[in-house]
Design a protein around this motif. Structure first.
Motif, PDB file in Angstrom:
ATOM      1  N   GLN A   1     -17.417   1.116   2.128  1.00 45.51           N
ATOM      2  CA  GLN A   1     -16.439   2.048   1.561  1.00 45.51           C
ATOM      3  C   GLN A   1     -14.981   1.582   1.655  1.00 45.51           C
ATOM      4  O   GLN A   1     -14.067   2.323   1.319  1.00 45.51           O
ATOM      5  N   GLU A   2     -14.738   0.395   2.163  1.00 47.08           N
ATOM      6  CA  GLU A   2     -13.373  -0.119   2.178  1.00 47.08           C
ATOM      7  C   GLU A   2     -13.359  -1.637   2.082  1.00 47.08           C
ATOM      8  O   GLU A   2     -14.363  -2.303   2.351  1.00 47.08           O
ATOM      9  N   ILE A   3     -12.192  -2.148   1.707  1.00 53.90           N
ATOM     10  CA  ILE A   3     -12.017  -3.594   1.561  1.00 53.90           C
ATOM     11  C   ILE A   3     -11.662  -4.183   2.928  1.00 53.90           C
ATOM     12  O   ILE A   3     -10.785  -3.673   3.629  1.00 53.90           O
ATOM     13  N   SER A   4     -12.355  -5.245   3.302  1.00 50.60           N
ATOM     14  CA  SER A   4     -12.170  -5.856   4.615  1.00 50.60           C
ATOM     15  C   SER A   4     -10.787  -6.509   4.740  1.00 50.60           C
ATOM     16  O   SER A   4     -10.142  -6.819   3.740  1.00 50.60           O
TER      17      SER A   4
ATOM     18  N   LYS B   1      -8.646  -8.343   1.885  1.00 47.01           N
ATOM     19  CA  LYS B   1      -7.287  -7.858   1.610  1.00 47.01           C
ATOM     20  C   LYS B   1      -6.320  -9.037   1.563  1.00 47.01           C
ATOM     21  O   LYS B   1      -5.478  -9.139   0.666  1.00 47.01           O
ATOM     22  N   ASN B   2      -6.443  -9.920   2.536  1.00 42.17           N
ATOM     23  CA  ASN B   2      -5.563 -11.093   2.587  1.00 42.17           C
ATOM     24  C   ASN B   2      -5.846 -12.062   1.441  1.00 42.17           C
ATOM     25  O   ASN B   2      -4.925 -12.667   0.880  1.00 42.17           O
TER      26      ASN B   2
ATOM     27  N   ASN C   1     -11.770   3.286   0.099  1.00 42.43           N
ATOM     28  CA  ASN C   1     -10.915   4.233   0.826  1.00 42.43           C
ATOM     29  C   ASN C   1      -9.507   3.678   1.029  1.00 42.43           C
ATOM     30  O   ASN C   1      -8.547   4.437   1.149  1.00 42.43           O
ATOM     31  N   ASN C   2      -9.388   2.346   1.084  1.00 37.21           N
ATOM     32  CA  ASN C   2      -8.081   1.726   1.312  1.00 37.21           C
ATOM     33  C   ASN C   2      -7.559   1.001   0.073  1.00 37.21           C
ATOM     34  O   ASN C   2      -6.791   0.049   0.167  1.00 37.21           O
ATOM     35  N   GLY C   3      -7.981   1.461  -1.115  1.00 37.07           N
ATOM     36  CA  GLY C   3      -7.548   0.822  -2.355  1.00 37.07           C
ATOM     37  C   GLY C   3      -6.037   0.834  -2.526  1.00 37.07           C
ATOM     38  O   GLY C   3      -5.428  -0.177  -2.878  1.00 37.07           O
ATOM     39  N   GLU C   4      -5.409   1.985  -2.270  1.00 36.52           N
ATOM     40  CA  GLU C   4      -3.952   2.088  -2.413  1.00 36.52           C
ATOM     41  C   GLU C   4      -3.232   1.217  -1.392  1.00 36.52           C
ATOM     42  O   GLU C   4      -2.160   0.669  -1.668  1.00 36.52           O
ATOM     43  N   GLU C   5      -3.838   1.071  -0.233  1.00 36.02           N
ATOM     44  CA  GLU C   5      -3.271   0.195   0.805  1.00 36.02           C
ATOM     45  C   GLU C   5      -3.235  -1.255   0.323  1.00 36.02           C
ATOM     46  O   GLU C   5      -2.257  -1.981   0.558  1.00 36.02           O
ATOM     47  N   VAL C   6      -4.294  -1.671  -0.359  1.00 36.51           N
ATOM     48  CA  VAL C   6      -4.353  -3.028  -0.914  1.00 36.51           C
ATOM     49  C   VAL C   6      -3.305  -3.188  -2.012  1.00 36.51           C
ATOM     50  O   VAL C   6      -2.635  -4.225  -2.099  1.00 36.51           O
ATOM     51  N   VAL C   7      -3.151  -2.158  -2.852  1.00 44.42           N
ATOM     52  CA  VAL C   7      -2.132  -2.189  -3.906  1.00 44.42           C
ATOM     53  C   VAL C   7      -0.750  -2.409  -3.293  1.00 44.42           C
ATOM     54  O   VAL C   7       0.031  -3.242  -3.770  1.00 44.42           O
ATOM     55  N   ASP C   8      -0.441  -1.673  -2.229  1.00 48.88           N
ATOM     56  CA  ASP C   8       0.869  -1.796  -1.570  1.00 48.88           C
ATOM     57  C   ASP C   8       1.062  -3.181  -0.955  1.00 48.88           C
ATOM     58  O   ASP C   8       2.145  -3.775  -1.047  1.00 48.88           O
ATOM     59  N   LEU C   9      -0.002  -3.713  -0.317  1.00 49.79           N
ATOM     60  CA  LEU C   9       0.069  -5.036   0.307  1.00 49.79           C
ATOM     61  C   LEU C   9       0.337  -6.116  -0.740  1.00 49.79           C
ATOM     62  O   LEU C   9       1.188  -7.003  -0.539  1.00 49.79           O
TER      63      LEU C   9
ATOM     64  N   ASN D   1       3.641  -8.527  -0.970  1.00 50.47           N
ATOM     65  CA  ASN D   1       3.494  -9.968  -0.745  1.00 50.47           C
ATOM     66  C   ASN D   1       3.706 -10.822  -1.996  1.00 50.47           C
ATOM     67  O   ASN D   1       4.098 -11.985  -1.895  1.00 50.47           O
ATOM     68  N   SER D   2       3.390 -10.255  -3.165  1.00 51.05           N
ATOM     69  CA  SER D   2       3.408 -11.087  -4.376  1.00 51.05           C
ATOM     70  C   SER D   2       4.292 -10.550  -5.489  1.00 51.05           C
ATOM     71  O   SER D   2       4.599 -11.273  -6.440  1.00 51.05           O
ATOM     72  N   GLY D   3       4.658  -9.274  -5.411  1.00 53.43           N
ATOM     73  CA  GLY D   3       5.429  -8.669  -6.494  1.00 53.43           C
ATOM     74  C   GLY D   3       4.573  -8.222  -7.660  1.00 53.43           C
ATOM     75  O   GLY D   3       5.083  -7.694  -8.657  1.00 53.43           O
ATOM     76  N   VAL D   4       3.245  -8.388  -7.575  1.00 51.54           N
ATOM     77  CA  VAL D   4       2.344  -7.972  -8.651  1.00 51.54           C
ATOM     78  C   VAL D   4       1.967  -6.503  -8.473  1.00 51.54           C
ATOM     79  O   VAL D   4       1.499  -6.094  -7.409  1.00 51.54           O
ATOM     80  N   GLN D   5       2.186  -5.706  -9.521  1.00 56.36           N
ATOM     81  CA  GLN D   5       1.846  -4.285  -9.508  1.00 56.36           C
ATOM     82  C   GLN D   5       0.436  -4.099 -10.067  1.00 56.36           C
ATOM     83  O   GLN D   5       0.148  -4.481 -11.203  1.00 56.36           O
ATOM     84  N   ILE D   6      -0.460  -3.534  -9.245  1.00 55.00           N
ATOM     85  CA  ILE D   6      -1.839  -3.285  -9.675  1.00 55.00           C
ATOM     86  C   ILE D   6      -2.000  -1.815 -10.036  1.00 55.00           C
ATOM     87  O   ILE D   6      -1.571  -0.934  -9.296  1.00 55.00           O
TER      88      ILE D   6
END
Length: 303
Positions: free
Chosen positions: A54-57, A61-62, A95-103, A107-112
């Protein structure tokens, strides 16, 4: 006067992440032409995390952050002026999709943008799909992904029914598609195709593209149900290692190609289709066209 612009599409799927860079060629009094310039694919397989846990490891994420940074640099090298990054099934359910978007943004300036199934289907509909079809026929369009498969019935050039099902290659590999979901899919296909005398399938996705390439067929010619069944049975006679060494499949393709073929064959069986056409287009192609025609909810100027 000739004008050439470069747009980019980032497709964040459950099995792989892709960057498509396309040239848009504009000439006075002519329709714009879209030509693929570069395609980069990274097999992160987010679905293996999300559909089981249910979440991205942290590891993935990295990897996502690193990949998006690399994509940003590639887009800058190509002088891309606009892009859109779309995340589908795995990121929708994490569950942490938005967290990955923010990361990734940090880190890259890419908006998902995490898009829903309805927007995904609308973007796919923006592709050049209809230019490959005969407007006097009926088709079942099947776009197989790692987390979900989108189905659209196209009759006389118009979309008459569309539905997304959580039946995807990564889910099937992990044995998390239950019988009820298969039964619901079967019922939907039968109910929405039974009134038509003849239905052909149109398949999109990396797996059917690879199968088509291996077949040696010329573009525009279909694969038959008999051929696909024989190919499916042949795949089962090879080990995972043999699929890589003897069929020349990438390691992240060598396992998912079997469940993908099962989905296409099931759709053909339940719709009565004897042929499947493979135009080699998908979500990324639709993203580029949607940016150009401004039919998506948002897109981003490359900074």
């Amino acid at each position: 006067m000739l004008s050439i612009k470069k747009y980019a599409a980032i497709d964040i799927g459950s099995n792989a992440v892709r960057l498509l860079i396309a040239n848009i060629i504009e000439e006075k009094d002519k329709e714009p032409r879209f030509r693929k310039s570069s395609l980069v694919r990274v097999p992160i397989r987010l679905g293996a995390d999300v559909f089981l846990n249910q979440e991205i490891s942290e590891y993935n994420k990295n990897r996502m952050a690193d990949t998006m940074l690399a994509f940003n640099l590639i887009m800058k090298s190509h002088n891309v002026v606009k892009y859109k990054a779309c995340a589908t099934s795995a990121m929708r359910e994490a569950n942490n999709g938005e967290e990955v978007v923010d990361l990734v943004l940090k880190n890259s300036g890419v908006q998902i943008d995490i898009i829903d199934g309805e927007e995904e289907a609308a973007i796919i509909a923006a592709t050049d799909l209809h230019s490959f079809l005969d407007d006097t026929k009926t088709y079942l369009y099947v776009d197989v992904g790692g987390g979900s498969t989108e189905f659209t019935v196209i009759h006389l050039g118009k979309n008459v029914a569309s539905r997304s099902f959580k039946v995807g290659t990564v889910r099937l590999l992990n044995d998390i598609v239950n019988k009820e979901t298969w039964d619901e899919l079967q019922l939907w296909i039968k109910e929405n195709t039974r009134e038509y005398e003849k239905v052909d399938l149109v398949g999109s996705g990396g797996n059917i593209n690879k199968i088509f390439k291996l077949s040696g067929k010329r573009m525009g010619k279909p694969l038959t149900y008999f051929y696909l069944t024989s190919f499916y049975n042949m795949l089962h006679t090879y080990s995972y290692e043999q699929r890589i060494t003897e069929l020349d499949l990438n390691q992240d393709r060598a396992d998912v190609i079997i469940p993908a073929t099962r989905i296409y064959l099931s759709a053909m069986k339940w719709s009565g289709a004897k042929d499947i056409y493979v135009p080699k287009i998908g979500l990324a192609d639709g993203i580029v066209k949607s940016i150009y025609f401004d039919t998506v909810s948002s897109h981003t100027q490359l900074k």
